[in-house]
Every structure is written in structure tokens, then in C-alpha cells.
Scaffold this active site. Sequence first.
Site, PDB file in Angstrom:
ATOM      1  N   LYS A  44       0.806  -1.221   0.000  1.00  0.00           N
ATOM      2  CA  LYS A  44       0.000   0.000   0.000  1.00  0.00           C
ATOM      3  C   LYS A  44       0.845   1.279   0.000  1.00  0.00           C
ATOM      4  O   LYS A  44       0.463   2.271  -0.619  1.00  0.00           O
ATOM      5  CB  LYS A  44      -0.958   0.007   1.191  1.00  0.00           C
ATOM      6  CG  LYS A  44      -2.104  -0.984   1.068  1.00  0.00           C
ATOM      7  CD  LYS A  44      -3.110  -0.794   2.187  1.00  0.00           C
ATOM      8  CE  LYS A  44      -4.329  -1.674   2.014  1.00  0.00           C
ATOM      9  NZ  LYS A  44      -5.362  -1.405   3.037  1.00  0.00           N
ATOM     10  N   ASP A  61     -10.224   2.932   1.597  1.00  0.00           N
ATOM     11  CA  ASP A  61     -10.416   2.445   2.972  1.00  0.00           C
ATOM     12  C   ASP A  61     -11.186   3.440   3.835  1.00  0.00           C
ATOM     13  O   ASP A  61     -12.126   3.071   4.537  1.00  0.00           O
ATOM     14  CB  ASP A  61      -9.070   2.135   3.622  1.00  0.00           C
ATOM     15  CG  ASP A  61      -8.452   0.844   3.110  1.00  0.00           C
ATOM     16  OD1 ASP A  61      -9.213  -0.030   2.653  1.00  0.00           O
ATOM     17  OD2 ASP A  61      -7.215   0.711   3.173  1.00  0.00           O
TER      18      ASP A  61
END
Length: 280
Positions: free
Chosen positions: A64, A100
Site C-alpha cells: 500500500k 479504505d
Amino acid sequence: MRLQVIGDPVLHSKSPVLHGAMLSALGLDAAYDARVVRRGELPDYLRWARDHGVAGFNATMPHKEDLLPLLDGIDPAARLTGAVNTVCLREGAWVGFNTDGAGALSALGEVLGFDPAGSTVTLLGAGGAAKAVALALAQAGAERVRVCNRTLERAVELCARHPRLTPAPFDPDTLERLCRGADLLVNCTSLGMEGCPRQFEGFSFLDALPPHGAVFDLIYHPAETELLAQARRRGLRAMNGLPMLVWQAVLALEHFLNRPLDRGAMAAAASAALEHKQLF
């Protein structure tokens, strides 16, 4: 269209189930699968993906943050968070997004009816997921987000990204003090996760939450952590991480297809597929 999720490990990922259900509901001829990509292999993967018709991919650990310097463009939300979980090929360029935080907000609203505006939040952890959720809550109008972490320096680093974030240590006395009057408690640590060697030492801090308080545990394996069980015993609203997983996937699919979707219908299709998978 070919889509993937990459990571190491990644073969356990629920993303193929979620995206497969949504793509099927849309009647699209598209494939979504998981591919193991180890740390250090991202440049090779990006070349391979371009050559093999991959239109986009989701990324999980350990990629990420490592993706950021390798992409041609980064969405402002992903740049602020410092992490990417969705990458799309747009006119030959790799563009990164982070769903997210927005996925967490959607889940909180849909499942718990929680509106961040003017709220006080106590958040545990300072890792990648904690960054996304804390910043999303602050940007959505939370008055105060207190970030508790065992390594205080990491909480300080996270809180420097937004003026409504405040760092705090992670200990029983601090947790009890910060839960007093908090509208929401969010666990972004691995405490309570199946197989985690460390667990919460106790749950008396939950007694300090007001009756209207809610508890959000990002963990979804097991589905009912001890934190959630203890919260429900006290009559508090509680939610695990599965709704966030579903909603961040819905938002990722919008990026892949580059068009708005009926988010409610997509979330329903993904949730139904997930429940079926868990039953069988």
C-alpha cells in the site's frame, strides 16, 4: 476486462468473492483474481500487468505504501493517507486511489447510523488502516479524533496530517479517560484477531463510553471479537470490519469502471456473496 488483487499473502483475500459478485450483478464479462506479488516485485508486476491486459488491481500488504513512488498519478485522498489500495490504468497511466477511509465512513453510516459531524472519536492504532480511518473521520467533520498507540511517536506522526487528530499513549488509564464522552471507539490494531499473540488486557474502559456510544472493530476474523462481545453486553452498538471491506470494494469498483454505480445494490450483492461463502 481483467482485474486483480495483489499482496503477500493474498490467496485468502475475500476481494475475488466481493468483486466477482458485483461484476456478475452488473452483467459484465470481467475476471477478478488474486496474484501473489512479493515485496520488491512491484515494478515487474506493473510491467506484466500492462502487457497482460490488467485494467486495475487492489493492493494489500505489503504494497500500500510501496506503490506511491511507482505510479503516474495519485488521488489526493490517497496522497494524504500515504497509502494506495486501488490502482487503475487510465489512458496508459497507472493512477492510485485509497477507498479504505470512505469505505469505513459508508459502513459506519449504513450499519451503525453514525454521523461523524461534531463527534468525538477514540481510535486505537496508527498503522495504514488507522491513517485512512482517522483522516476520513476528521475530514467528515469529527470534532476530535484521539489516536492511541503503544509507540507514541507513530501516533504523533499520524496526527500531524490533520489538526483535529490528537496523539495519546495506549494504556488502561488513558483508554478509560478518552472513552469518557466518546461517541465512537475504533480498533485499528490486531488485538483480538485470531492468531494474534497479544490481546486486550481488560475491557473496563468500555464502561466509560456513554450509552449512545458505538464500537467499530476493523477485525473480521473472528467475526465476533471479545471487544465486540464485551461492547454488546454493555448495550453498545457494535460492528466488525466486514461492512467496511464490502464498501471499500464497492468504491474500488467505481474507480475500475470509471463511472458511478448503484452503491446500495452493489453492497447488497457483495454482502450476499460473502455470507454464502461463509456458510459453505
